[in-house]
Motif scaffolding. Structure first.
Motif, PDB file in Angstrom:
ATOM      1  N   PRO A   1       0.830  -1.193   0.000  1.00 48.69           N
ATOM      2  CA  PRO A   1       0.000   0.000   0.000  1.00 48.69           C
ATOM      3  C   PRO A   1       0.864   1.243   0.000  1.00 48.69           C
TER       4      PRO A   1
ATOM      5  N   ARG B   1       1.031   6.990   2.039  1.00 46.36           N
ATOM      6  CA  ARG B   1      -0.037   7.888   2.479  1.00 46.36           C
ATOM      7  C   ARG B   1      -1.229   7.722   1.554  1.00 46.36           C
ATOM      8  N   TRP B   2      -2.373   7.370   2.135  1.00 46.24           N
ATOM      9  CA  TRP B   2      -3.572   7.218   1.330  1.00 46.24           C
ATOM     10  C   TRP B   2      -4.078   8.575   0.894  1.00 46.24           C
TER      11      TRP B   2
ATOM     12  N   THR C   1     -14.268   2.383   0.101  1.00 44.59           N
ATOM     13  CA  THR C   1     -14.177   1.113   0.815  1.00 44.59           C
ATOM     14  C   THR C   1     -14.148  -0.016  -0.207  1.00 44.59           C
TER      15      THR C   1
ATOM     16  N   LEU D   1      -6.530  -4.980  -1.150  1.00 39.13           N
ATOM     17  CA  LEU D   1      -5.998  -4.454   0.102  1.00 39.13           C
ATOM     18  C   LEU D   1      -4.824  -3.509  -0.128  1.00 39.13           C
TER      19      LEU D   1
ATOM     20  N   PRO E   1      -7.541   1.053   2.106  1.00 37.73           N
ATOM     21  CA  PRO E   1      -7.181   0.652   3.471  1.00 37.73           C
ATOM     22  C   PRO E   1      -8.178  -0.278   4.144  1.00 37.73           C
ATOM     23  N   ARG E   2      -9.391  -0.380   3.594  1.00 43.35           N
ATOM     24  CA  ARG E   2     -10.417  -1.226   4.221  1.00 43.35           C
ATOM     25  C   ARG E   2     -11.108  -2.062   3.167  1.00 43.35           C
TER      26      ARG E   2
END
Length: 205
Positions: A2, A5-6, A12, A52, A56-57
């Motif tokens: 990932p 930083r998102w 979702t 994923l 983040p979810r």
């Protein structure tokens, strides 16, 4: 991996992993989602890992008596929920997953809906769909990937489509929403958006 930083607003992830896969094994003995791909990963875990890495979810929906799919996805980091009506069709599973995603608050970034039997979708495709619905200005957007002139999966829905998503049912899935609303087509160089695992021969790259 990932990103460090998102983006400020992120959809979702929803992973639909509740199908029985009767075309793969009419006897219902071999769960296609638990079969190994050439690289050794399981079909459903390869699909989940990519999702994923993009959001983040991830809420993953499975049927009762799934043969171990739920345990595998939970160990990977997905939120797993069991849909008792999964056999009635994909629409029921999607409604169930959307409802589960609302436990804390309305996901401002909408939903990125992926299928557990589509492990060949590229990371760049998922990111492009995520970014198409993430900004507040895109809350009413539906984004679909297009390869060689054909629409595929996953599909991303802006947050304003909540009521329409919750109104789905049975095997309708989200096809009706795509027909009834304007859709943003995202061009991708990714044949994986058209490849699912329907038969044992589909496991081969």
């Amino acid at each position: 991996m990932p990103p460090a930083r998102w983006p400020e607003v992120v959809p979702t992830g929803v992973l639909l992993a509740a199908g029985r896969g009767r075309r793969f094994d009419p006897a219902g003995v071999r769960n296609k989602l638990l079969q190994q791909l050439p690289g050794g990963d399981l079909v459903v875990l390869a699909s989940a890992r990519r999702l994923l890495a993009c959001v983040p979810r991830v809420v993953a929906v499975v049927p009762p008596h799934d043969g171990g799919v739920a345990d595998a996805l939970r160990a990977l980091g997905c939120e797993v929920t069991v849909c008792a009506q999964a056999d009635s069709g994909m629409g029921a599973s999607l409604v169930h997953a959307i409802g589960q995603s609302l436990r804390d608050a309305l996901p401002a970034g909408g939903w990125l809906v992926a299928l557990g039997d589509m492990p060949f979708v590229q990371d760049a495709t998922l990111a492009a769909l995520r970014d198409a619905v993430a900004p507040a200005a895109a809350a009413g957007t539906i984004a679909v990937p297009v390869y060689a002139g054909r629409r595929g999966n996953p599909v991303a829905f802006g947050a304003r489509h909540l009521d329409a998503l919750l109104a789905l049912g049975g095997d309708q899935g989200a096809r009706g929403l795509l027909a009834a609303h304007a859709v943003t087509e995202v061009a991708v160089d990714d044949p994986g958006i058209l490849r699912d695992i329907d038969t044992p021969s589909d496991l081969v790259l």
